[in-house]
Design a protein around this motif. Sequence first.
Motif, PDB file in Angstrom:
ATOM      1  N   LYS A  16       0.814  -1.226   0.000  1.00  0.00           N
ATOM      2  CA  LYS A  16       0.000   0.000   0.000  1.00  0.00           C
ATOM      3  C   LYS A  16       0.844   1.272   0.000  1.00  0.00           C
ATOM      4  N   VAL A  17       1.904   1.288   0.797  1.00  0.00           N
ATOM      5  CA  VAL A  17       2.749   2.486   0.891  1.00  0.00           C
ATOM      6  C   VAL A  17       3.455   2.739  -0.430  1.00  0.00           C
ATOM      7  N   LEU A  18       4.080   1.719  -0.992  1.00  0.00           N
ATOM      8  CA  LEU A  18       4.765   1.885  -2.274  1.00  0.00           C
ATOM      9  C   LEU A  18       3.784   2.244  -3.383  1.00  0.00           C
ATOM     10  N   ASP A  19       2.603   1.652  -3.349  1.00  0.00           N
ATOM     11  CA  ASP A  19       1.591   1.977  -4.349  1.00  0.00           C
ATOM     12  C   ASP A  19       1.210   3.455  -4.270  1.00  0.00           C
ATOM     13  N   TYR A  20       1.082   3.980  -3.052  1.00  0.00           N
ATOM     14  CA  TYR A  20       0.749   5.401  -2.875  1.00  0.00           C
ATOM     15  C   TYR A  20       1.894   6.293  -3.327  1.00  0.00           C
ATOM     16  N   VAL A  21       3.128   5.945  -2.947  1.00  0.00           N
ATOM     17  CA  VAL A  21       4.288   6.762  -3.308  1.00  0.00           C
ATOM     18  C   VAL A  21       4.505   6.770  -4.825  1.00  0.00           C
ATOM     19  N   CYS A  22       4.095   5.742  -5.512  1.00  0.00           N
ATOM     20  CA  CYS A  22       4.259   5.675  -6.967  1.00  0.00           C
ATOM     21  C   CYS A  22       3.041   6.213  -7.713  1.00  0.00           C
ATOM     22  N   HIS A  25      -1.386  10.728  -6.834  1.00  0.00           N
ATOM     23  CA  HIS A  25      -1.952  11.288  -5.603  1.00  0.00           C
ATOM     24  C   HIS A  25      -0.851  11.698  -4.631  1.00  0.00           C
ATOM     25  N   PHE A  26       0.352  11.178  -4.823  1.00  0.00           N
ATOM     26  CA  PHE A  26       1.495  11.575  -4.001  1.00  0.00           C
ATOM     27  C   PHE A  26       2.359  12.606  -4.724  1.00  0.00           C
ATOM     28  N   TRP A  27       2.777  12.309  -5.948  1.00  0.00           N
ATOM     29  CA  TRP A  27       3.733  13.166  -6.643  1.00  0.00           C
ATOM     30  C   TRP A  27       3.141  14.490  -7.109  1.00  0.00           C
ATOM     31  N   GLY A  28       1.837  14.540  -7.391  1.00  0.00           N
ATOM     32  CA  GLY A  28       1.207  15.811  -7.757  1.00  0.00           C
ATOM     33  C   GLY A  28       1.332  16.842  -6.641  1.00  0.00           C
ATOM     34  N   PRO A  29       0.889  16.522  -5.421  1.00  0.00           N
ATOM     35  CA  PRO A  29       1.041  17.474  -4.318  1.00  0.00           C
ATOM     36  C   PRO A  29       2.493  17.771  -3.965  1.00  0.00           C
ATOM     37  N   VAL A  30       3.349  16.752  -4.020  1.00  0.00           N
ATOM     38  CA  VAL A  30       4.756  16.977  -3.676  1.00  0.00           C
ATOM     39  C   VAL A  30       5.367  18.001  -4.626  1.00  0.00           C
ATOM     40  N   ALA A  62      -5.750  28.599  -4.894  1.00  0.00           N
ATOM     41  CA  ALA A  62      -5.617  27.707  -3.741  1.00  0.00           C
ATOM     42  C   ALA A  62      -6.980  27.373  -3.143  1.00  0.00           C
ATOM     43  N   ALA A  63      -7.844  28.370  -3.024  1.00  0.00           N
ATOM     44  CA  ALA A  63      -9.171  28.130  -2.450  1.00  0.00           C
ATOM     45  C   ALA A  63      -9.991  27.199  -3.332  1.00  0.00           C
ATOM     46  N   THR A  64      -9.913  27.398  -4.631  1.00  0.00           N
ATOM     47  CA  THR A  64     -10.674  26.556  -5.562  1.00  0.00           C
ATOM     48  C   THR A  64     -10.205  25.109  -5.508  1.00  0.00           C
ATOM     49  N   PHE A  65      -8.903  24.905  -5.575  1.00  0.00           N
ATOM     50  CA  PHE A  65      -8.396  23.547  -5.643  1.00  0.00           C
ATOM     51  C   PHE A  65      -8.340  22.848  -4.293  1.00  0.00           C
ATOM     52  N   MET A  66      -8.483  23.597  -3.194  1.00  0.00           N
ATOM     53  CA  MET A  66      -8.690  22.935  -1.902  1.00  0.00           C
ATOM     54  C   MET A  66      -9.984  22.137  -1.970  1.00  0.00           C
ATOM     55  N   ARG A  67     -11.000  22.760  -2.545  1.00  0.00           N
ATOM     56  CA  ARG A  67     -12.302  22.104  -2.676  1.00  0.00           C
ATOM     57  C   ARG A  67     -12.209  20.865  -3.569  1.00  0.00           C
ATOM     58  N   TYR A  68     -11.533  21.014  -4.713  1.00  0.00           N
ATOM     59  CA  TYR A  68     -11.453  19.900  -5.645  1.00  0.00           C
ATOM     60  C   TYR A  68     -10.567  18.765  -5.145  1.00  0.00           C
ATOM     61  N   SER A  69      -9.610  19.048  -4.276  1.00  0.00           N
ATOM     62  CA  SER A  69      -8.771  17.977  -3.733  1.00  0.00           C
ATOM     63  C   SER A  69      -9.583  17.033  -2.855  1.00  0.00           C
ATOM     64  N   LEU A  70     -10.690  17.533  -2.314  1.00  0.00           N
ATOM     65  CA  LEU A  70     -11.568  16.679  -1.507  1.00  0.00           C
ATOM     66  C   LEU A  70     -12.735  16.121  -2.326  1.00  0.00           C
ATOM     67  N   TYR A  77      -5.811  14.147   0.622  1.00  0.00           N
ATOM     68  CA  TYR A  77      -5.558  15.016   1.764  1.00  0.00           C
ATOM     69  C   TYR A  77      -4.191  15.707   1.677  1.00  0.00           C
ATOM     70  N   LEU A  78      -3.240  15.065   1.022  1.00  0.00           N
ATOM     71  CA  LEU A  78      -1.930  15.701   0.846  1.00  0.00           C
ATOM     72  C   LEU A  78      -2.063  16.922  -0.070  1.00  0.00           C
ATOM     73  N   LEU A  79      -2.843  16.806  -1.127  1.00  0.00           N
ATOM     74  CA  LEU A  79      -3.085  17.939  -2.016  1.00  0.00           C
ATOM     75  C   LEU A  79      -3.886  19.024  -1.291  1.00  0.00           C
ATOM     76  N   PHE A  80      -4.826  18.621  -0.443  1.00  0.00           N
ATOM     77  CA  PHE A  80      -5.580  19.589   0.357  1.00  0.00           C
ATOM     78  C   PHE A  80      -4.632  20.376   1.269  1.00  0.00           C
ATOM     79  N   ALA A  81      -3.711  19.664   1.919  1.00  0.00           N
ATOM     80  CA  ALA A  81      -2.747  20.330   2.803  1.00  0.00           C
ATOM     81  C   ALA A  81      -1.860  21.292   2.020  1.00  0.00           C
TER      82      ALA A  81
END
Length: 123
Positions: A16-22, A25-30, A62-70, A77-81
């Motif tokens: 699960k962790v490697l799947d998320y890191v790859c 949903h991980f690399w976009g926010p990073v 930022a306000a618009t895409f906070m909404r779309y990240s959820l 949640y990483l993109l929301f943060a």
Amino acid sequence: MAAAIKAINAKIRSNKVLDYVCSTHFWGPVSNFGIPIAAVMDTQKDPEIISGPMTAALVVYAATFMRYSLAVTPKNYLLFACHLTNFGAQTTQGYRYLSYWNWGGREAQLAEKAKQGALAAEA
């Protein structure tokens, strides 16, 4: 060779962790975290260099895409943060811009520099 790549992919996807890191949903926010990091670092710079229109655009972004990240499935949640941090940093920059250009901050800074120049000239 194809079998080895397929085996590596299956191994990554089973964890699960490697799947998320790859995933995106991980690399976009990073990769997107560069914007709020730059904004936070810019809070230490002179407010004269702040672009009001760009800051306003980034607050709306930022306000618009906070909404779309959820709104996406699964929720990112990483993109929301990332967008929440960006919203806070850009709002701070917007306040500094308004304070400097509209609420007398520039005049106060110029008066302080003139006062220091007069004191230096006397000494």
